[in-house]
Enzyme design. Structure first.
Site, mmCIF file in Angstrom:
data_model
loop_
_atom_site.group_PDB
_atom_site.id
_atom_site.type_symbol
_atom_site.label_atom_id
_atom_site.label_comp_id
_atom_site.label_asym_id
_atom_site.label_seq_id
_atom_site.Cartn_x
_atom_site.Cartn_y
_atom_site.Cartn_z
ATOM 1 N N LYS A 177 32.514 25.718 19.757
ATOM 2 C CA LYS A 177 31.294 25.326 20.476
ATOM 3 C C LYS A 177 30.496 24.389 19.589
ATOM 4 C CE LYS A 177 27.074 26.346 20.688
ATOM 5 N NZ LYS A 177 26.489 25.049 21.068
ATOM 6 N N GLU A 252 27.654 29.324 7.129
ATOM 7 C CA GLU A 252 27.222 28.197 6.282
ATOM 8 C C GLU A 252 25.843 27.810 6.780
ATOM 9 O OE1 GLU A 252 28.682 26.790 3.708
ATOM 10 O OE2 GLU A 252 30.526 27.951 3.842
ATOM 11 N N CYS A 291 22.498 19.460 4.879
ATOM 12 C CA CYS A 291 22.211 20.820 4.382
ATOM 13 C C CYS A 291 22.010 20.821 2.875
ATOM 14 C CB CYS A 291 23.319 21.776 4.791
ATOM 15 S SG CYS A 291 24.950 21.190 4.341
ATOM 16 N N GLU A 397 13.359 24.739 4.657
ATOM 17 C CA GLU A 397 14.209 23.572 4.867
ATOM 18 C C GLU A 397 13.558 22.700 5.943
ATOM 19 O OE1 GLU A 397 17.861 24.176 7.124
ATOM 20 O OE2 GLU A 397 18.931 23.094 5.555
HETATM 21 P P1 NAD Z 1 21.212 25.650 14.771
HETATM 22 O O1 NAD Z 1 21.265 26.952 14.081
HETATM 23 O O2 NAD Z 1 20.082 25.362 15.663
HETATM 24 O O3 NAD Z 1 22.526 25.449 15.663
HETATM 25 C C1 NAD Z 1 23.819 25.502 15.120
HETATM 26 C C2 NAD Z 1 24.785 25.889 16.211
HETATM 27 O O4 NAD Z 1 24.514 27.233 16.611
HETATM 28 C C3 NAD Z 1 24.657 25.050 17.483
HETATM 29 O O5 NAD Z 1 25.932 24.843 18.033
HETATM 30 C C4 NAD Z 1 23.818 25.944 18.381
HETATM 31 O O6 NAD Z 1 23.996 25.690 19.749
HETATM 32 C C5 NAD Z 1 24.341 27.311 18.011
HETATM 33 N N1 NAD Z 1 23.453 28.433 18.284
HETATM 34 C C6 NAD Z 1 22.112 28.430 18.416
HETATM 35 N N2 NAD Z 1 21.669 29.681 18.676
HETATM 36 C C7 NAD Z 1 22.757 30.493 18.692
HETATM 37 C C8 NAD Z 1 22.960 31.883 18.893
HETATM 38 N N3 NAD Z 1 21.944 32.715 19.147
HETATM 39 N N4 NAD Z 1 24.204 32.367 18.830
HETATM 40 C C9 NAD Z 1 25.240 31.559 18.551
HETATM 41 N N5 NAD Z 1 25.122 30.230 18.371
HETATM 42 C C10 NAD Z 1 23.893 29.698 18.436
HETATM 43 O O7 NAD Z 1 21.376 24.554 13.640
HETATM 44 P P2 NAD Z 1 21.281 22.981 13.827
HETATM 45 O O8 NAD Z 1 19.839 22.658 14.001
HETATM 46 O O9 NAD Z 1 22.281 22.524 14.829
HETATM 47 O O10 NAD Z 1 21.810 22.471 12.403
HETATM 48 C C11 NAD Z 1 21.008 22.337 11.309
HETATM 49 C C12 NAD Z 1 21.224 23.493 10.352
HETATM 50 O O11 NAD Z 1 22.587 23.552 9.950
HETATM 51 C C13 NAD Z 1 20.450 23.332 9.072
HETATM 52 O O12 NAD Z 1 19.831 24.534 8.727
HETATM 53 C C14 NAD Z 1 21.514 22.970 8.051
HETATM 54 O O13 NAD Z 1 21.194 23.291 6.726
HETATM 55 C C15 NAD Z 1 22.680 23.736 8.556
HETATM 56 N N6 NAD Z 1 23.922 23.176 8.017
HETATM 57 C C16 NAD Z 1 24.552 23.841 6.997
HETATM 58 C C17 NAD Z 1 25.715 23.312 6.439
HETATM 59 C C18 NAD Z 1 26.415 24.003 5.302
HETATM 60 O O14 NAD Z 1 27.501 23.582 4.945
HETATM 61 N N7 NAD Z 1 25.856 25.052 4.715
HETATM 62 C C19 NAD Z 1 26.222 22.117 6.940
HETATM 63 C C20 NAD Z 1 25.566 21.467 7.970
HETATM 64 C C21 NAD Z 1 24.414 22.021 8.505
#
Ligand code: NAD
Length: 503
Positions: A177, A252, A291, A397
């Site tokens: 997803k 992650e 990130c 962040e």
């Molecule tokens: P997000 O948590 O809003 O969404 C990430 C994914 O989770 C999306 O596909 C979203 O639809 C899904 N999601 C949202 N709520 C959910 C739930 N209740 N259950 C299951 N899935 C759900 O994050 P974002 O805004 O898309 O991405 C930014 C974040 O990602 C930042 O915090 C960044 O640091 C992190 N990130 C981490 C890494 C790493 O390697 N550690 C890499 C890239 C991004």
């Protein structure tokens, strides 16, 4: 496949069972790029059922490792064939520059190749010395089962590939997803997996919202593992949802990453130029939506003014614009929500006493920078001086183009500041004194530490975080291990009664 047939279940492309659709926006001007299927719980259940059948009865988990590796290498070849098209899609969808899109394609090509080689090298299990010639003991590695892969919007192709390549190498089936904001490159990648010859049902894709699609995947009883990359708030929900069925969970999450600069790194003009240049890159590449962004500059007091003045001067000259246009160095933020969040962080920092050195606003066309667009989700690279730990902008962040500046006088103080975060994803130390640089690197509680560099990573080296930056690791041997179960087979070659019980 029409524009809205972005759900892939059991080898068939289709729209959402409800007929729902979602517009995908171009962040450079907020116009509609395309329309995708808005999947729901019913689509998710169908995808999990297909992945379950393909795992329990299909050929993939039992396909010889060498053949699975061949498929991964074919995918790597197809990624290179479609390099320009995918880079363009990624640039339009996320706002990042075309060149960053190309780098992402090359990086994930390497990841597919790396996991192909690794899984072949590690095939065959590990013989264990049981201390007896009558025992043959071996540990073999088997796929976990049905994997739910949930990815964010900042590196959609890269995050999907870091999960898909090891999951397939290990013999799993999956449902992915992607973020609802940037699903397009994942749709392209799924098409390449099909073209490479993956059996139906092994790779399934549901485009749609975090809730219901991601939430359903996290608590689905037929999913064995959930690998999630995203924010802390969603990650903790995923972990909680996965707990009742005791799924394997890999997370992650975010980071609040320190970039520590000692004065000795700036002692020569070249050293100063390099440290400033890399601090810019650390904080502002992809508009800070990384990130591992070096969003906390922790600089030695004696060079602070010179360093920050030069940093702000150069940050003001960063060329913003549509990522696909040549000469553009930074694209827009990904969404209106991300733009509003960035502005709110700057506002709160200023209210808490931070000093604005540059940025702090949306761009206006000016004489000096007539190319800067005022439309789209753009925000100026922002440097905030005089920051301290109590400020929200230092603790949380921001995921925007905001660099905060803190200062230190001693090495211990630098280490304490750098580790003063609930996260622990990445950090860097800049020093001309090798012994000091290594000493400080050794004391940093972060999953990746750079010495006199920022941002490079290698597919052979683990990626992941300490603390609230996550659970588990991607890439490297641990990145494959996440997707495998270890099974110990103990074979007694001379069975005899044990006579524990007398009767
Ligand atoms: P997000 O948590 O809003 O969404 C990430 C994914 O989770 C999306 O596909 C979203 O639809 C899904 N999601 C949202 N709520 C959910 C739930 N209740 N259950 C299951 N899935 C759900 O994050 P974002 O805004 O898309 O991405 C930014 C974040 O990602 C930042 O915090 C960044 O640091 C992190 N990130 C981490 C890494 C790493 O390697 N550690 C890499 C890239 C991004």
């Amino acid at each position: 496949m029409s524009a809205v047939e972005t759900i892939h279940v059991d080898g068939v492309w289709r729209g959402a069972s409800s007929g729902a659709q979602r517009e995908v926006l171009d962040p450079a001007d907020a116009t509609v790029l395309t329309v995708v299927a808005e999947g729901g719980a019913e689509d998710t259940d169908a995808a999990v059922a297909a992945a379950r059948r393909a795992f329990d009865a299909g050929p993939w988990p039992r396909t010889p490792v060498a053949e699975r590796a061949d498929l991964l290498r074919r995918v790597a070849g197809l990624l290179q064939r479609d390099r320009e098209a995918i880079a363009l899609t990624e640039s339009r969808d996320t706002g990042k520059t075309l060149e960053e899109g190309r780098i992402d394609v090359d990086d994930v090509t390497n990841a597919f190749r790396y996991f192909a080689d690794l899984v072949v090298n590690e095939a065959g299990g590990r013989v264990v010395d049981a201390g007896s010639p009558d025992v043959h003991s071996v540990v073999v590695y088997e796929p976990v089962g049905v994997c739910a892969l949930i990815t964010p919007w900042n590196y959609p192709l890269l995050q999907a590939s870091w999960k898909i390549a090891p999951a397939l190498a290990a013999g799993n089936t999956f449902v992915i997803k992607p973020s609802e904001i940037t699903p397009l490159s994942t749709v392209h990648l799924l098409r390449l997996l099909v073209e490479a010859g993956l059996p139906a049902g092994v790779a399934n894709l549901v485009t749609g919202a975090g809730d219901p699609v991601g939430a359903r995947l996290a608590d689905h009883p037929d999913v064995d593992l959930v690998s999630f990359t995203g924010g802390l708030a969603s990650g903790t929900k995923v972990m909680a949802a996965a707990a009742p069925s005791v799924k394997k969970v890999a997370l992650e999450l975010g980071g609040k990453n320190p970039n520590v600069v000692f004065a000795d790194a700036c002692a020569t003009p070249e050293g100063f130029d390099t440290a400033v240049d890399q601090a810019l890159n650390a904080a502002f590449i992809h508009s800070g939506q990384v990130c591992s962004a070096g969003s906390r500059l922790i600089v030695e007091e004696s060079v602070r003014e010179r360093f920050v003045a030069e940093l702000a001067r150069r940050a003001e000259r960063i060329t913003l614009g549509r990522g696909t246009e040549s000469g553009v160095e930074c694209g827009p933020l990904v969404s209106a929500q991300q733009l509003a969040k960035t502005a709110a962080y700057v506002e709160s920092a200023l209210a808490e006493g931070a000093l604005l050195r540059c940025g702090g606003a949306r761009p206006e066309p000016s004489e000096a920078n007539p190319e800067r667009p005022a439309s789209g989700y753009f925000y100026l690279p922002t440097v905030l001086d005089g920051c301290h730990r109590e400020m929200r902008v230092v603790r949380e962040e921001t995921f925007g183009p905001i660099l905060t500046v803190e200062t230190f006088r001693t090495e211990d103080e630098a280490v304490a500041l750098a580790n003063d975060t609930e996260y622990g994803l990445a950090g860097a130390v800049w020093s001309a004194d090798t012994a000091r640089a290594r000493r400080v690197a050794g004391r940093l509680r972060h999953g990746t530490v750079w010495i006199n560099d920022y941002h490079p990573y290698l597919p052979q080296a683990e990626w992941g975080g300490f603390g609230k930056s996550g659970v588990g690791r991607e890439l490297g041997p641990s990145g494959l291990a996440e997707y495998r179960e270890a099974k110990h087979v103990y074979e007694n070659l001379r069975p005899r009664p044990v006579r524990w019980f007398a009767g």
